[in-house]
Write a protein that holds these residues in place. Structure first.
Motif, PDB file in Angstrom:
ATOM      1  N   LEU A 165       2.979  20.476 -15.773  1.00  0.00           N
ATOM      2  CA  LEU A 165       2.038  19.600 -16.456  1.00  0.00           C
ATOM      3  C   LEU A 165       1.889  18.330 -15.624  1.00  0.00           C
ATOM      4  O   LEU A 165       2.837  17.900 -14.961  1.00  0.00           O
ATOM      5  N   HIS A 166       0.714  17.712 -15.672  1.00  0.00           N
ATOM      6  CA  HIS A 166       0.484  16.473 -14.929  1.00  0.00           C
ATOM      7  C   HIS A 166      -0.126  15.427 -15.857  1.00  0.00           C
ATOM      8  O   HIS A 166      -1.031  15.731 -16.643  1.00  0.00           O
ATOM      9  N   PHE A 167       0.380  14.198 -15.752  1.00  0.00           N
ATOM     10  CA  PHE A 167      -0.137  13.078 -16.542  1.00  0.00           C
ATOM     11  C   PHE A 167      -0.335  11.899 -15.602  1.00  0.00           C
ATOM     12  O   PHE A 167       0.555  11.581 -14.807  1.00  0.00           O
ATOM     13  N   PHE A 168      -1.501  11.259 -15.687  1.00  0.00           N
ATOM     14  CA  PHE A 168      -1.884  10.218 -14.736  1.00  0.00           C
ATOM     15  C   PHE A 168      -2.144   8.884 -15.441  1.00  0.00           C
ATOM     16  O   PHE A 168      -2.907   8.826 -16.410  1.00  0.00           O
ATOM     17  N   PHE A 169      -1.511   7.820 -14.951  1.00  0.00           N
ATOM     18  CA  PHE A 169      -1.910   6.455 -15.269  1.00  0.00           C
ATOM     19  C   PHE A 169      -2.438   5.866 -13.971  1.00  0.00           C
ATOM     20  O   PHE A 169      -1.672   5.386 -13.132  1.00  0.00           O
ATOM     21  N   ARG A 175     -10.156   3.717 -16.120  1.00  0.00           N
ATOM     22  CA  ARG A 175      -9.615   2.423 -16.500  1.00  0.00           C
ATOM     23  C   ARG A 175      -9.271   2.433 -17.988  1.00  0.00           C
ATOM     24  O   ARG A 175      -9.920   3.087 -18.786  1.00  0.00           O
ATOM     25  N   GLN A 176      -8.211   1.700 -18.328  1.00  0.00           N
ATOM     26  CA  GLN A 176      -7.778   1.556 -19.723  1.00  0.00           C
ATOM     27  C   GLN A 176      -7.512   2.912 -20.383  1.00  0.00           C
ATOM     28  O   GLN A 176      -7.835   3.123 -21.546  1.00  0.00           O
ATOM     29  N   GLY A 177      -6.904   3.809 -19.623  1.00  0.00           N
ATOM     30  CA  GLY A 177      -6.657   5.122 -20.200  1.00  0.00           C
ATOM     31  C   GLY A 177      -5.733   5.969 -19.359  1.00  0.00           C
ATOM     32  O   GLY A 177      -4.953   5.463 -18.551  1.00  0.00           O
ATOM     33  N   ALA A 178      -5.824   7.264 -19.555  1.00  0.00           N
ATOM     34  CA  ALA A 178      -4.954   8.214 -18.862  1.00  0.00           C
ATOM     35  C   ALA A 178      -5.731   9.494 -18.585  1.00  0.00           C
ATOM     36  O   ALA A 178      -6.809   9.724 -19.141  1.00  0.00           O
ATOM     37  N   ALA A 179      -5.161  10.311 -17.714  1.00  0.00           N
ATOM     38  CA  ALA A 179      -5.761  11.606 -17.384  1.00  0.00           C
ATOM     39  C   ALA A 179      -4.664  12.657 -17.362  1.00  0.00           C
ATOM     40  O   ALA A 179      -3.475  12.328 -17.304  1.00  0.00           O
TER      41      ALA A 179
END
Length: 335
Positions: A165-169, A175-179
Protein backbone atom coordinates in the motif's frame (compact mmCIF):
# COMPACT_ATOMS: atom_id res chain seq x y z
CA UNK A 1 -49.14 1.34 10.48
CA UNK A 2 -46.93 -1.70 11.08
CA UNK A 3 -44.29 -1.11 13.76
CA UNK A 4 -40.91 -2.76 13.25
CA UNK A 5 -38.56 -3.82 16.02
CA UNK A 6 -35.89 -1.65 14.38
CA UNK A 7 -35.42 0.38 11.20
CA UNK A 8 -31.99 0.79 9.61
CA UNK A 9 -31.68 3.59 7.06
CA UNK A 10 -28.72 2.94 4.77
CA UNK A 11 -27.14 -0.35 3.71
CA UNK A 12 -23.43 0.21 3.34
CA UNK A 13 -20.80 -0.72 5.95
CA UNK A 14 -22.57 0.56 9.08
CA UNK A 15 -26.08 -0.46 8.06
CA UNK A 16 -25.09 -3.94 6.90
CA UNK A 17 -22.99 -4.59 10.01
CA UNK A 18 -25.95 -3.63 12.21
CA UNK A 19 -28.44 -5.66 10.16
CA UNK A 20 -26.12 -8.67 10.30
CA UNK A 21 -26.11 -8.53 14.10
CA UNK A 22 -29.84 -8.07 14.72
CA UNK A 23 -32.68 -10.55 15.12
CA UNK A 24 -36.34 -9.67 14.96
CA UNK A 25 -38.69 -7.76 12.70
CA UNK A 26 -36.09 -5.47 11.11
CA UNK A 27 -36.56 -3.12 8.13
CA UNK A 28 -33.49 -2.18 6.08
CA UNK A 29 -33.92 0.82 3.77
CA UNK A 30 -31.53 1.56 0.89
CA UNK A 31 -32.21 3.77 -2.12
CA UNK A 32 -29.94 1.84 -4.51
CA UNK A 33 -29.22 -1.81 -5.17
CA UNK A 34 -27.04 -2.99 -2.28
CA UNK A 35 -23.37 -3.12 -3.21
CA UNK A 36 -23.57 -0.86 -6.26
CA UNK A 37 -22.55 2.51 -4.81
CA UNK A 38 -18.85 2.24 -4.00
CA UNK A 39 -17.41 5.56 -2.86
CA UNK A 40 -14.63 4.15 -0.67
CA UNK A 41 -11.12 2.94 -1.48
CA UNK A 42 -12.28 -0.31 0.19
CA UNK A 43 -9.31 -1.27 2.32
CA UNK A 44 -9.38 -2.30 5.95
CA UNK A 45 -7.67 -4.62 8.38
CA UNK A 46 -7.94 -8.24 7.27
CA UNK A 47 -9.26 -9.27 10.69
CA UNK A 48 -12.35 -7.06 10.18
CA UNK A 49 -13.24 -8.89 6.98
CA UNK A 50 -12.56 -12.30 8.53
CA UNK A 51 -14.73 -11.58 11.58
CA UNK A 52 -17.60 -10.64 9.27
CA UNK A 53 -17.20 -13.81 7.22
CA UNK A 54 -16.24 -11.77 4.16
CA UNK A 55 -12.78 -13.19 3.51
CA UNK A 56 -13.87 -14.18 -0.01
CA UNK A 57 -14.13 -10.48 -0.92
CA UNK A 58 -10.38 -9.89 -0.36
CA UNK A 59 -8.50 -8.84 -3.50
CA UNK A 60 -4.98 -8.37 -2.09
CA UNK A 61 -3.41 -8.48 1.37
CA UNK A 62 -0.49 -6.37 2.61
CA UNK A 63 1.94 -6.46 5.53
CA UNK A 64 3.65 -3.18 4.61
CA UNK A 65 2.59 0.41 4.04
CA UNK A 66 4.94 2.65 2.07
CA UNK A 67 4.79 6.25 3.28
CA UNK A 68 5.89 9.10 1.00
CA UNK A 69 6.56 12.13 3.24
CA UNK A 70 7.70 12.97 0.54
CA UNK A 71 10.76 10.70 0.89
CA UNK A 72 9.86 7.03 0.77
CA UNK A 73 9.66 4.98 3.99
CA UNK A 74 8.35 1.41 4.23
CA UNK A 75 6.42 0.63 7.43
CA UNK A 76 5.80 -2.90 8.69
CA UNK A 77 2.16 -3.31 9.71
CA UNK A 78 1.38 -4.97 13.04
CA UNK A 79 -1.86 -6.23 11.47
CA UNK A 80 -2.29 -6.96 7.76
CA UNK A 81 -4.56 -4.75 5.66
CA UNK A 82 -6.56 -5.98 2.68
CA UNK A 83 -8.19 -4.32 -0.27
CA UNK A 84 -11.51 -5.92 -1.13
CA UNK A 85 -14.38 -6.07 -3.60
CA UNK A 86 -17.17 -3.80 -2.34
CA UNK A 87 -20.01 -5.51 -4.19
CA UNK A 88 -18.91 -8.98 -3.11
CA UNK A 89 -18.55 -7.78 0.49
CA UNK A 90 -22.05 -6.31 0.53
CA UNK A 91 -23.69 -9.24 -1.25
CA UNK A 92 -22.06 -11.74 1.13
CA UNK A 93 -23.76 -10.04 4.07
CA UNK A 94 -27.01 -9.33 2.22
CA UNK A 95 -27.49 -13.02 1.44
CA UNK A 96 -27.43 -14.05 5.09
CA UNK A 97 -29.20 -11.22 6.91
CA UNK A 98 -32.76 -11.97 8.02
CA UNK A 99 -34.38 -8.58 7.56
CA UNK A 100 -36.93 -7.01 5.25
CA UNK A 101 -34.95 -5.15 2.60
CA UNK A 102 -36.81 -2.31 0.89
CA UNK A 103 -35.47 -0.17 -1.94
CA UNK A 104 -36.54 3.32 -0.88
CA UNK A 105 -35.17 6.83 -0.43
CA UNK A 106 -35.50 8.15 3.10
CA UNK A 107 -36.76 11.71 3.38
CA UNK A 108 -36.68 12.35 7.10
CA UNK A 109 -38.08 11.31 10.45
CA UNK A 110 -41.01 12.46 12.57
CA UNK A 111 -40.85 10.97 16.05
CA UNK A 112 -40.85 7.19 15.63
CA UNK A 113 -41.83 7.38 11.95
CA UNK A 114 -39.32 7.21 9.09
CA UNK A 115 -40.56 9.01 5.98
CA UNK A 116 -39.65 7.52 2.58
CA UNK A 117 -40.76 7.71 -1.05
CA UNK A 118 -42.23 4.21 -0.63
CA UNK A 119 -44.34 5.04 2.41
CA UNK A 120 -43.81 5.71 6.09
CA UNK A 121 -42.60 3.16 8.64
CA UNK A 122 -42.56 3.10 12.42
CA UNK A 123 -40.14 1.81 15.06
CA UNK A 124 -38.90 2.79 18.50
CA UNK A 125 -35.34 1.93 17.39
CA UNK A 126 -34.08 3.88 14.37
CA UNK A 127 -30.49 3.73 13.09
CA UNK A 128 -29.31 6.53 10.79
CA UNK A 129 -26.64 4.94 8.57
CA UNK A 130 -27.31 7.22 5.59
CA UNK A 131 -23.73 8.43 5.14
CA UNK A 132 -22.18 11.87 5.52
CA UNK A 133 -25.49 13.64 4.77
CA UNK A 134 -27.11 12.07 7.86
CA UNK A 135 -30.51 12.39 6.18
CA UNK A 136 -32.64 11.50 9.20
CA UNK A 137 -30.69 13.59 11.71
CA UNK A 138 -30.64 16.67 9.49
CA UNK A 139 -34.43 16.49 9.15
CA UNK A 140 -34.47 17.14 12.91
CA UNK A 141 -31.43 19.41 13.19
CA UNK A 142 -30.45 21.25 10.04
CA UNK A 143 -27.08 22.21 11.54
CA UNK A 144 -26.11 18.62 12.40
CA UNK A 145 -23.71 18.33 9.44
CA UNK A 146 -20.85 20.83 9.73
CA UNK A 147 -19.55 21.17 6.18
CA UNK A 148 -16.26 22.54 7.53
CA UNK A 149 -15.56 19.00 8.74
CA UNK A 150 -15.79 17.36 5.34
CA UNK A 151 -12.86 16.13 3.30
CA UNK A 152 -13.37 15.11 -0.32
CA UNK A 153 -11.78 12.15 -2.08
CA UNK A 154 -11.65 11.00 -5.69
CA UNK A 155 -10.30 7.71 -7.01
CA UNK A 156 -9.77 5.75 -10.21
CA UNK A 157 -8.94 2.10 -10.95
CA UNK A 158 -6.02 1.76 -13.35
CA UNK A 159 -3.68 -0.95 -14.65
CA UNK A 160 -0.96 -0.76 -12.00
CA UNK A 161 0.40 -3.50 -9.73
CA UNK A 162 2.43 -3.42 -6.51
CA UNK A 163 3.00 -5.48 -3.37
CA UNK A 164 2.59 -2.60 -0.90
CA UNK A 165 0.00 0.00 0.00
CA UNK A 166 1.21 3.56 -0.64
CA UNK A 167 0.19 6.78 1.13
CA UNK A 168 1.49 10.20 0.10
CA UNK A 169 1.76 13.53 1.92
CA UNK A 170 3.18 15.59 -0.92
CA UNK A 171 1.98 19.07 -1.87
CA UNK A 172 3.30 18.52 -5.40
CA UNK A 173 0.60 15.87 -5.85
CA UNK A 174 -2.19 17.63 -3.95
CA UNK A 175 -2.10 20.59 -1.60
CA UNK A 176 -3.86 20.36 1.78
CA UNK A 177 -4.45 16.66 1.37
CA UNK A 178 -3.10 13.20 0.69
CA UNK A 179 -2.87 10.63 -2.08
CA UNK A 180 -2.78 6.85 -2.17
CA UNK A 181 -2.19 3.73 -4.23
CA UNK A 182 -4.16 0.67 -3.09
CA UNK A 183 -3.37 -2.37 -5.29
CA UNK A 184 -6.20 -4.84 -5.99
CA UNK A 185 -4.43 -7.63 -7.87
CA UNK A 186 -3.91 -6.72 -11.53
CA UNK A 187 -5.10 -3.14 -10.97
CA UNK A 188 -4.81 -0.41 -8.33
CA UNK A 189 -7.18 2.11 -6.83
CA UNK A 190 -5.34 5.41 -7.05
CA UNK A 191 -6.80 8.46 -5.38
CA UNK A 192 -6.38 11.90 -3.89
CA UNK A 193 -8.21 13.66 -1.07
CA UNK A 194 -8.55 17.29 -0.08
CA UNK A 195 -8.73 17.73 3.70
CA UNK A 196 -9.99 21.25 2.98
CA UNK A 197 -13.06 19.75 1.29
CA UNK A 198 -12.25 21.03 -2.19
CA UNK A 199 -14.18 19.08 -4.80
CA UNK A 200 -12.40 20.16 -7.98
CA UNK A 201 -9.49 17.76 -7.59
CA UNK A 202 -9.80 15.80 -10.84
CA UNK A 203 -6.75 17.59 -12.35
CA UNK A 204 -4.65 16.55 -9.33
CA UNK A 205 -5.80 12.94 -9.64
CA UNK A 206 -5.19 12.88 -13.37
CA UNK A 207 -1.75 14.46 -12.93
CA UNK A 208 -0.78 11.98 -10.22
CA UNK A 209 -1.78 9.03 -12.39
CA UNK A 210 0.17 10.44 -15.33
CA UNK A 211 3.35 10.50 -13.21
CA UNK A 212 2.99 6.70 -13.14
CA UNK A 213 2.82 6.61 -16.93
CA UNK A 214 -0.91 5.85 -16.90
CA UNK A 215 -4.15 7.52 -17.93
CA UNK A 216 -7.19 8.29 -15.82
CA UNK A 217 -10.07 5.81 -15.95
CA UNK A 218 -13.60 6.00 -14.55
CA UNK A 219 -13.69 7.79 -11.18
CA UNK A 220 -15.69 7.47 -7.98
CA UNK A 221 -15.54 9.22 -4.64
CA UNK A 222 -17.33 11.64 -2.37
CA UNK A 223 -17.26 13.53 0.89
CA UNK A 224 -15.53 12.09 3.96
CA UNK A 225 -16.74 13.43 7.34
CA UNK A 226 -13.82 13.63 9.77
CA UNK A 227 -15.25 15.34 12.85
CA UNK A 228 -16.90 12.91 15.27
CA UNK A 229 -20.51 14.07 15.52
CA UNK A 230 -23.04 13.53 18.28
CA UNK A 231 -23.86 9.80 18.22
CA UNK A 232 -27.45 10.35 19.34
CA UNK A 233 -29.93 12.85 17.91
CA UNK A 234 -33.27 12.75 19.72
CA UNK A 235 -34.33 9.09 19.30
CA UNK A 236 -31.82 8.29 16.53
CA UNK A 237 -28.75 6.07 16.79
CA UNK A 238 -26.13 7.64 14.49
CA UNK A 239 -23.68 5.15 12.97
CA UNK A 240 -20.80 5.30 10.47
CA UNK A 241 -20.30 8.35 8.27
CA UNK A 242 -23.63 9.70 9.54
CA UNK A 243 -21.87 10.18 12.87
CA UNK A 244 -18.57 11.37 11.34
CA UNK A 245 -16.77 8.20 12.37
CA UNK A 246 -14.05 8.26 9.68
CA UNK A 247 -10.81 8.95 11.61
CA UNK A 248 -9.09 12.22 10.63
CA UNK A 249 -5.74 11.99 8.77
CA UNK A 250 -6.37 8.42 7.50
CA UNK A 251 -10.09 8.69 6.55
CA UNK A 252 -10.31 4.95 7.28
CA UNK A 253 -14.03 4.90 8.02
CA UNK A 254 -14.87 1.27 7.23
CA UNK A 255 -13.59 -0.30 10.45
CA UNK A 256 -15.29 2.21 12.82
CA UNK A 257 -18.54 1.98 10.83
CA UNK A 258 -18.57 -1.80 11.17
CA UNK A 259 -17.46 -1.86 14.81
CA UNK A 260 -19.89 0.80 15.98
CA UNK A 261 -22.62 -0.75 13.81
CA UNK A 262 -22.22 -3.99 15.71
CA UNK A 263 -22.00 -2.21 19.08
CA UNK A 264 -25.19 -0.32 18.29
CA UNK A 265 -26.95 -3.50 17.17
CA UNK A 266 -26.07 -5.18 20.46
CA UNK A 267 -27.74 -2.36 22.38
CA UNK A 268 -30.77 -2.33 20.08
CA UNK A 269 -31.11 -6.10 20.46
CA UNK A 270 -31.32 -5.58 24.20
CA UNK A 271 -34.18 -3.13 23.65
CA UNK A 272 -35.96 -5.56 21.31
CA UNK A 273 -35.56 -8.36 23.88
CA UNK A 274 -37.02 -6.16 26.62
CA UNK A 275 -33.79 -6.00 28.64
CA UNK A 276 -33.65 -2.18 28.52
CA UNK A 277 -35.72 0.80 27.43
CA UNK A 278 -34.90 2.98 24.43
CA UNK A 279 -33.81 5.95 26.54
CA UNK A 280 -31.24 3.86 28.40
CA UNK A 281 -30.05 2.29 25.16
CA UNK A 282 -29.45 5.69 23.58
CA UNK A 283 -27.46 6.83 26.63
CA UNK A 284 -25.40 3.62 26.60
CA UNK A 285 -24.58 3.99 22.91
CA UNK A 286 -23.67 7.66 23.29
CA UNK A 287 -21.29 6.83 26.14
CA UNK A 288 -19.60 4.04 24.16
CA UNK A 289 -18.96 6.27 21.15
CA UNK A 290 -17.83 9.23 23.24
CA UNK A 291 -15.08 7.10 24.80
CA UNK A 292 -13.30 7.47 21.44
CA UNK A 293 -13.48 11.28 21.41
CA UNK A 294 -9.94 11.87 22.66
CA UNK A 295 -8.40 9.61 20.04
CA UNK A 296 -10.38 11.30 17.29
CA UNK A 297 -9.13 14.67 18.59
CA UNK A 298 -5.58 13.28 18.55
CA UNK A 299 -5.95 12.36 14.88
CA UNK A 300 -7.66 15.66 14.07
CA UNK A 301 -4.75 17.58 15.58
CA UNK A 302 -2.42 15.42 13.50
CA UNK A 303 -4.34 16.33 10.34
CA UNK A 304 -4.24 20.10 10.96
CA UNK A 305 -0.64 20.71 9.70
CA UNK A 306 -1.59 19.16 6.35
CA UNK A 307 -3.81 22.19 5.72
CA UNK A 308 -0.56 24.20 5.77
CA UNK A 309 1.07 21.60 3.49
CA UNK A 310 3.25 20.34 6.35
CA UNK A 311 3.72 16.62 6.96
CA UNK A 312 2.59 15.91 10.56
CA UNK A 313 5.53 15.25 12.87
CA UNK A 314 3.86 12.16 14.34
CA UNK A 315 3.48 10.67 10.87
CA UNK A 316 7.16 11.34 10.11
CA UNK A 317 8.23 9.71 13.35
CA UNK A 318 5.97 6.69 12.77
CA UNK A 319 7.40 6.29 9.27
CA UNK A 320 11.04 6.56 10.36
CA UNK A 321 11.17 4.88 13.79
CA UNK A 322 10.20 1.20 13.98
CA UNK A 323 9.47 1.16 17.73
CA UNK A 324 7.39 4.33 17.61
CA UNK A 325 5.61 2.97 14.54
CA UNK A 326 4.37 -0.04 16.52
CA UNK A 327 3.22 2.18 19.39
CA UNK A 328 1.44 4.50 16.97
CA UNK A 329 -0.32 1.62 15.22
CA UNK A 330 -1.52 0.14 18.52
CA UNK A 331 -2.93 3.51 19.54
CA UNK A 332 -4.56 3.93 16.14
CA UNK A 333 -6.21 0.51 16.30
CA UNK A 334 -7.96 1.70 19.46
CA UNK A 335 -9.93 4.29 17.47
Amino acid sequence: MHEYDAIIAGASFAGLAAADSLEGDILLLERKEIGTRQTSACATFTSVLEELGCKSSILQEFDTLTMHIPEERKVELIEPISTFDYEKFCKTIERRIKVKNLKASVKGVAGDIVLTDEGNFSSQCILDCTGWRAVLATSIRQDYVDRRNLAFGLESEVDYTDDSLHFFFNAEIIRQGAAWIFPIGNKSRIGVASYAGKTRILPQLSGFIRTLGLELSKTHGGYIPFGLREPVVDNLFMVGDSAGMAPPTTSEGIRPAINFGRECAGIVQGIINGDKIVKDGLIEYRDIVNKSKNRYKWLLNMQTPVLDNIVPGTIKKAACNRIFSKIFQKMYLGV
